[in-house]
Design a protein around this motif. Structure first.
Motif, PDB file in Angstrom:
ATOM      1  N   PRO A 248       0.281 -10.682  10.390  1.00  0.00           N
ATOM      2  CA  PRO A 248      -0.892  -9.945   9.923  1.00  0.00           C
ATOM      3  C   PRO A 248      -1.076  -9.985   8.403  1.00  0.00           C
ATOM      4  CG  PRO A 248       0.819  -8.425  10.668  1.00  0.00           C
ATOM      5  CD  PRO A 248       1.311  -9.804  10.964  1.00  0.00           C
TER       6      PRO A 248
ATOM      7  N   GLY B 136      -2.776   4.691  -3.067  1.00  0.00           N
ATOM      8  CA  GLY B 136      -3.333   4.063  -1.872  1.00  0.00           C
ATOM      9  C   GLY B 136      -2.286   4.107  -0.775  1.00  0.00           C
ATOM     10  N   GLY B 137      -2.450   3.289   0.233  1.00  0.00           N
ATOM     11  CA  GLY B 137      -1.453   3.258   1.305  1.00  0.00           C
ATOM     12  C   GLY B 137      -1.706   4.330   2.335  1.00  0.00           C
ATOM     13  N   CYS B 138      -0.703   4.581   3.170  1.00  0.00           N
ATOM     14  CA  CYS B 138      -0.911   5.403   4.356  1.00  0.00           C
ATOM     15  C   CYS B 138      -0.074   6.669   4.357  1.00  0.00           C
ATOM     16  CB  CYS B 138      -0.609   4.594   5.608  1.00  0.00           C
ATOM     17  SG  CYS B 138       1.146   4.338   5.899  1.00  0.00           S
TER      18      CYS B 138
ATOM     19  N   THR C 148      -5.296   1.353  -5.244  1.00  0.00           N
ATOM     20  CA  THR C 148      -6.735   1.327  -4.989  1.00  0.00           C
ATOM     21  C   THR C 148      -7.480   1.279  -6.318  1.00  0.00           C
ATOM     22  OG1 THR C 148      -6.695   3.729  -4.993  1.00  0.00           O
ATOM     23  CG2 THR C 148      -6.567   2.658  -2.850  1.00  0.00           C
ATOM     24  N   ARG C 149      -8.705   0.833  -6.258  1.00  0.00           N
ATOM     25  CA  ARG C 149      -9.550   0.855  -7.469  1.00  0.00           C
ATOM     26  C   ARG C 149      -9.580   2.257  -8.049  1.00  0.00           C
ATOM     27  NH1 ARG C 149     -15.277  -2.295  -7.078  1.00  0.00           N
ATOM     28  NH2 ARG C 149     -15.511  -1.344  -9.132  1.00  0.00           N
TER      29      ARG C 149
ATOM     30  N   LEU D 271      -0.838  -4.804   3.848  1.00  0.00           N
ATOM     31  CA  LEU D 271      -1.924  -4.979   4.804  1.00  0.00           C
ATOM     32  C   LEU D 271      -3.286  -4.987   4.128  1.00  0.00           C
ATOM     33  CD1 LEU D 271      -0.836  -2.577   7.667  1.00  0.00           C
ATOM     34  CD2 LEU D 271      -1.501  -4.969   7.954  1.00  0.00           C
ATOM     35  N   TYR D 272      -3.363  -4.385   2.936  1.00  0.00           N
ATOM     36  CA  TYR D 272      -4.667  -4.212   2.282  1.00  0.00           C
ATOM     37  C   TYR D 272      -4.913  -5.275   1.220  1.00  0.00           C
ATOM     38  CZ  TYR D 272      -3.717   0.287   4.403  1.00  0.00           C
ATOM     39  OH  TYR D 272      -3.392   1.260   5.289  1.00  0.00           O
TER      40      TYR D 272
ATOM     41  N   LEU E  22      -8.466  -6.743  -0.062  1.00  0.00           N
ATOM     42  CA  LEU E  22      -9.629  -5.889   0.194  1.00  0.00           C
ATOM     43  C   LEU E  22     -10.279  -5.534  -1.145  1.00  0.00           C
ATOM     44  CD1 LEU E  22      -8.701  -3.357   3.018  1.00  0.00           C
ATOM     45  CD2 LEU E  22      -9.708  -5.621   3.154  1.00  0.00           C
TER      46      LEU E  22
ATOM     47  N   GLU F 254     -11.499  -2.929  -2.298  1.00  0.00           N
ATOM     48  CA  GLU F 254     -11.176  -1.619  -2.865  1.00  0.00           C
ATOM     49  C   GLU F 254      -9.724  -1.521  -3.341  1.00  0.00           C
ATOM     50  OE1 GLU F 254     -12.942   1.138  -3.561  1.00  0.00           O
ATOM     51  OE2 GLU F 254     -14.855   0.276  -2.926  1.00  0.00           O
ATOM     52  N   THR F 255      -8.923  -2.580  -3.183  1.00  0.00           N
ATOM     53  CA  THR F 255      -7.530  -2.501  -3.618  1.00  0.00           C
ATOM     54  C   THR F 255      -7.252  -3.549  -4.682  1.00  0.00           C
ATOM     55  OG1 THR F 255      -6.681  -4.043  -1.951  1.00  0.00           O
ATOM     56  CG2 THR F 255      -6.838  -1.727  -1.314  1.00  0.00           C
TER      57      THR F 255
ATOM     58  N   CYS G 147       7.638  -1.387   5.753  1.00  0.00           N
ATOM     59  CA  CYS G 147       6.345  -0.765   6.018  1.00  0.00           C
ATOM     60  C   CYS G 147       6.541   0.369   7.001  1.00  0.00           C
ATOM     61  CB  CYS G 147       5.336  -1.775   6.550  1.00  0.00           C
ATOM     62  SG  CYS G 147       3.682  -1.087   6.768  1.00  0.00           S
TER      63      CYS G 147
ATOM     64  N   ARG H  58     -21.639   2.898  -8.497  1.00  0.00           N
ATOM     65  CA  ARG H  58     -20.327   3.418  -8.150  1.00  0.00           C
ATOM     66  C   ARG H  58     -19.916   4.487  -9.159  1.00  0.00           C
ATOM     67  NH1 ARG H  58     -15.803   0.872  -5.689  1.00  0.00           N
ATOM     68  NH2 ARG H  58     -13.915   2.030  -6.201  1.00  0.00           N
TER      69      ARG H  58
ATOM     70  N   GLN I 144      -7.403   7.451  -2.307  1.00  0.00           N
ATOM     71  CA  GLN I 144      -6.706   6.585  -1.355  1.00  0.00           C
ATOM     72  C   GLN I 144      -7.660   5.632  -0.643  1.00  0.00           C
ATOM     73  OE1 GLN I 144      -3.547   6.890  -2.041  1.00  0.00           O
ATOM     74  NE2 GLN I 144      -2.621   7.878  -0.291  1.00  0.00           N
ATOM     75  N   HIS I 145      -8.899   5.576  -1.098  1.00  0.00           N
ATOM     76  CA  HIS I 145      -9.898   4.773  -0.373  1.00  0.00           C
ATOM     77  C   HIS I 145      -9.566   3.288  -0.461  1.00  0.00           C
ATOM     78  CE1 HIS I 145     -13.565   3.498   1.435  1.00  0.00           C
ATOM     79  NE2 HIS I 145     -13.981   2.901   0.350  1.00  0.00           N
ATOM     80  N   ARG I 146      -9.290   2.700   0.720  1.00  0.00           N
ATOM     81  CA  ARG I 146      -8.932   1.283   0.785  1.00  0.00           C
ATOM     82  C   ARG I 146     -10.050   0.439   1.373  1.00  0.00           C
ATOM     83  NH1 ARG I 146      -4.977   3.638   4.643  1.00  0.00           N
ATOM     84  NH2 ARG I 146      -6.393   5.330   4.187  1.00  0.00           N
TER      85      ARG I 146
ATOM     86  N   PRO J 214      -5.236 -10.348  13.359  1.00  0.00           N
ATOM     87  CA  PRO J 214      -3.911  -9.758  13.592  1.00  0.00           C
ATOM     88  C   PRO J 214      -3.646  -8.521  12.734  1.00  0.00           C
ATOM     89  CG  PRO J 214      -3.731 -11.876  12.441  1.00  0.00           C
ATOM     90  CD  PRO J 214      -5.162 -11.724  12.860  1.00  0.00           C
ATOM     91  N   ARG J 215      -4.500  -8.282  11.722  1.00  0.00           N
ATOM     92  CA  ARG J 215      -4.308  -7.075  10.902  1.00  0.00           C
ATOM     93  C   ARG J 215      -4.789  -5.806  11.596  1.00  0.00           C
ATOM     94  NH1 ARG J 215      -7.124  -8.542   5.280  1.00  0.00           N
ATOM     95  NH2 ARG J 215      -8.411  -9.679   6.738  1.00  0.00           N
TER      96      ARG J 215
ATOM     97  N   THR K 147      -1.945   2.458  10.263  1.00  0.00           N
ATOM     98  CA  THR K 147      -1.766   2.976   8.906  1.00  0.00           C
ATOM     99  C   THR K 147      -3.008   3.703   8.397  1.00  0.00           C
ATOM    100  OG1 THR K 147      -2.398   0.803   8.047  1.00  0.00           O
ATOM    101  CG2 THR K 147      -0.051   1.256   8.225  1.00  0.00           C
TER     102      THR K 147
ATOM    103  N   GLY L 295      -0.481   7.265   7.988  1.00  0.00           N
ATOM    104  CA  GLY L 295       0.823   6.755   8.403  1.00  0.00           C
ATOM    105  C   GLY L 295       1.670   7.730   9.199  1.00  0.00           C
TER     106      GLY L 295
ATOM    107  N   CYS M 261      -5.095   9.892   3.000  1.00  0.00           N
ATOM    108  CA  CYS M 261      -5.488   8.533   3.385  1.00  0.00           C
ATOM    109  C   CYS M 261      -6.345   8.553   4.647  1.00  0.00           C
ATOM    110  CB  CYS M 261      -4.249   7.677   3.580  1.00  0.00           C
ATOM    111  SG  CYS M 261      -3.058   8.401   4.695  1.00  0.00           S
TER     112      CYS M 261
END
Lengths: 254, 501
Positions: A52, A134-136, A177-178, A209-210, A213, A215-216, A233, B122, B175-177, B189-190, B197, B200, B497
């Motif tokens: 992934p 960022g992240g989860c 993240t931005r 994973l990000y 993107l 925004e990252t 992870c 923005r 945390q905006h991704r 696959p992601r 996540t 999490g 998140c």
């Protein structure tokens, strides 16, 4: 009061034996990957398609797995017909350089502790400020448990503190993240020199994973000099503790 | 007439009535007046512009209702009459530029650039017009985005008179991704790890809501053994987080014995999840059409033994916590929400149940094929309620839920049905609306998908329970002291998140 004492006795001592003894990890734990290029069938790219995060790359000498991108999902192991990529239960994943995170058929590189000047300063007393970018939230959760009685990082003089002004270093999590980039840079700037930076988790190392993107912003590695890379992870707490100890040149079991 | 359906099957989009904007808002208000809740209110791009979709939860017999309007660029805001629409309308405006006219509090929630044709500039994170109380002795306390602990980022502004908090404003988005846009790529696959996540610490909950969507679209339920292992994993996730949060609450009031035991026991539950899949957060347990890991007899025995030990340890620590007069003195009458506030704001999960609202998706919206509530099979998880709406009630509800989840896990691990782990899903329904819902440990997690004519999602929507409950936390602080914030915050322990996505 009596009940408090009775309960204290009943709950017992729960600090793990690591680093005096080898850590006890779940039997299905996916630790350090092994890559055996000899087992790789020519033309088969089964593992590459299922990864992934693009952690696996084809190289002239066989597949190479970048632990800095890997989320340890095991999809490559399941997809590989010949057992080229397998995951061991070895918890020694951390590395001092980005390049040392790449696993191929070669011997694992030696981990170099911090150079003497910073190692002597921090080996008995290391105060860390955590920046979640960022992240989860899972990386933060398994950093938090280092302060519980189970891992008890206080044993090694390591502690998380509430201000960068009180800190010897930063632990960064997330793909940056931005919206967090300015705060990360300001926190880094506010931490007095000499300092260290630890990137914990695939997101902080590579964007995870990000990665890519809009925004990252590619994790901590892209923005601040990193001294310790901790893959996962999220990384298991033992993986983090092992990395911290080896960075400080403290003894760990072989 | 707007149509009713359930989360068990996908609904053809041409059966979702298309109303004029005025009729659409009137319909939502009528539904709310009749006792329904907004499950989701969101914008989606269509060929002729942005359309709005409302999905209402009837909270009985798996009941849902839906309506749409569009194309629309402005409409009369629902929020003045229907406060639970507040955050949804801000999200719609931020994402699509569709203006809810006369919205009382229209500012960014995630601070990103607009989507589609919405070319709004923005904003810089956290830069907005904050609500301010004026007066000679009023002062403002600003905290974050980087917090003092090991925790995700967010910005909090307290308007204070002395120690008393007149208002707390919470500004998120750090945390905006931008992950929602990627979730339409189901072949990527992601997608599965990204779902895991979204938040999490609620990996299983989000994965189950996502599987709910796929299962409705494909008309295929996972096999019984997979459903049982999924339910076990969901309750283990609840056990770990409730236990950890009760420990953190103990720490916030300075009661260290319970804080250190519960902090450790949380890890024991995480390690039980790792026993199943090797990862403490349950990554990879839920897989499309089933589960990725089996529990053989030896592992099931090991899990049962660990559950029995953890039950004794947890009960010992919780008894200390709930018997300590100094702890109860800090928990009781702190951060109180009335049942009316909880209803108005549309709160979910333990904060709603602590106000006496029996909202629990495990009961109202069970997964297709899962254990049926009230069947008397010993695997029913009762809804736990209290009614004082304060930190004590939120703590007590979580304690009772720990006991209920332990009862369930101990019974379920002994009675795992046999059979396969994965059932290949059928073809995905084209041009449909599908809803998946799971009761995560923070509350209801809703996932929604709109499919195109190839059956693939062309829009995917995630509503984490934190999306509804952050404003509840702001409300709980009104009239409290600044020093009560950590305690109130931890009693909700919301996801940054999961909100920011």
């Amino acid at each position: 009061m009596l009940r408090v004492i009775t309960e204290r006795l009943r709950q017992g001592r729960r600090t793990i034996a690591f680093p005096k003894a080898a850590p006890v990890l779940p039997e299905r734990f996916r630790g350090r990957p092994k890559v055996d290029p000899a087992a790789c069938k020519p033309g088969c790219e089964g593992c590459l398609a299922v990864c992934p995060t693009g952690a696996l790359r084809a190289t002239p000498s066989g597949p190479a797995l970048d632990m800095g991108r890997c989320i340890f999902c095991g999809a490559c192991e399941r997809a590989c017909p010949g057992g080229t990529v397998t995951f061991s239960r070895d918890h020694r994943l951390a590395a001092g350089t980005r390049a040392d995170l790449v696993v191929n058929g070669a011997e694992a590189p030696r981990f170099e502790a911090l150079e003497n000047a910073r190692r002597k300063l921090f080996a008995g007393s290391l105060r860390l400020r955590q920046v979640s970018a960022g992240g989860c939230g899972a990386c933060e959760a398994d950093l938090n448990v280092l302060s519980t009685v189970v891992f008890d990082i206080g044993r090694f003089g390591i502690e998380f503190v509430a201000s960068p002004r009180h800190a010897d270093g930063l632990v960064v999590t997330g793909p940056v993240t931005r919206n967090m980039l300015a705060a990360l840079l300001a926190t880094h700037e506010a931490t007095p020199d000499p300092k260290i930076v630890i990137a914990s988790g695939a997101c902080a190392i590579s964007g995870g994973l990000y990665a890519g993107l809009p925004e990252t912003r590619g994790g901590a590695t892209a923005h601040v000099p990193v001294d310790l890379f901790i893959p996962g992870c999220p990384p298991h707490p033992v993986v983090i503790l092992d990395g911290l100890l080896r960075l400080l040149g403290l003894p760990t079991p072989d | 007439m707007p149509m009713a359906f359930t989360h068990r099957e996908a609904t053809p989009l041409d059966r979702v009535p298309r109303l004029a904007p005025g009729e659409f808002t009137a319909w939502v208000k009528r539904q709310v007046a009749g006792g329904a809740r907004i499950a989701a209110l969101f914008g989606a791009p269509e060929q002729d512009g942005v359309h709005l979709y409302a999905v209402m939860a009837l909270d009985r017999d798996c009941g849902l209702a839906a309506a749409r309007t569009g194309p629309v660029s402005r409409y009369e805001s629902l929020t003045p009459d229907c406060p639970q629409a507040h955050w949804f309308e801000r999200e719609i405006y931020e994402q699509w530029g569709v203006l809810p006219e006369n919205h009382p509090w229209l500012k960014p929630i995630r601070f990103h650039a607009g989507y589609g044709a919405n070319s709004m500039i923005r904003p810089r994170p956290g830069e907005t017009s904050y609500f301010r109380v004026e007066g000679p002795e009023i002062h403002e306390v600003a905290v974050g985005p980087v917090h003092a602990g090991v925790i995700e980022p967010g910005h909090f502004r307290f308007q204070c008179h002395g120690e008393k908090v007149l208002h707390l404003e919470i500004s998120l988005g750090y945390q905006h991704r931008g992950v929602e846009a990627l979730l339409t790529q189901t072949a990527d696959p992601r997608t599965a790890p990204l779902i895991e996540t979204l938040s999490g610490d609620a990996t299983i909950g989000h994965a189950l809501a996502h599987q709910g969507v796929l299962s409705a679209l494909c008309g295929t339920a996972a096999p019984a053994r997979a459903l049982a292992i999924r339910s076990l994993a969901l309750e283990l996730e609840r056990l770990a987080n409730h236990t950890g949060d009760l420990g953190a609450l103990a720490g916030d009031v300075g009661y260290l014995p319970a804080a250190s035991y519960l902090g450790r026991i949380r890890g024991d539950y995480l390690n039980m999840t790792a026993l199943i899949c090797g990862n403490r957060f349950g990554r990879g347990i839920v897989r499309r059409g089933g589960v990725g890991f089996d529990l053989d007899e030896r592992l099931a025995d090991e899990l049962a033994a660990r559950l029995a030990r953890a039950r004794v340890d947890t009960a010992g620590a919780l008894n200390l916590l709930f018997e300590s007069a100094s702890v109860l003195g800090r928990f009781e009458n702190t951060g109180t929400l009335s049942v009316q506030t909880a209803l108005d704001l549309g709160l979910v999960g333990p904060p709603a149940r602590a106000c006496g609202l029996a909202r629990d998706a495990r009961r109202a919206y069970p997964a297709p094929g899962a254990y049926s509530p009230g069947s008397g099979d010993g695997l029913d998880i009762p809804v736990r309620l209290h009614d004082t709406g304060d930190v004590f009630a939120r703590a007590l509800v979580r304690r009772l839920e720990i006991e209920a989840s332990l009862d369930f896990c101990e019974a379920a691990v002994r009675r795992l049905p046999g059979g396969e782990l994965v059932r290949a899903p059928g073809a995905s329904a084209p041009d449909s609306l599908a809803v998946g819902v799971a009761e995560g440990w923070r509350g209801e997690i809703w996932h929604l998908a709109l499919t195109g004519n190839d059956g693939r999602p062309r829009a995917y929507k995630v509503v984490d329970p934190s999306f509804r409950n952050w404003f509840g936390l702001a409300y709980a602080l009104r009239g409290e002291q600044v020093s009560d914030f950590p305690l109130c915050n931890k009693s909700f322990n919301l996801s940054y998140c999961g909100h920011d996505l």
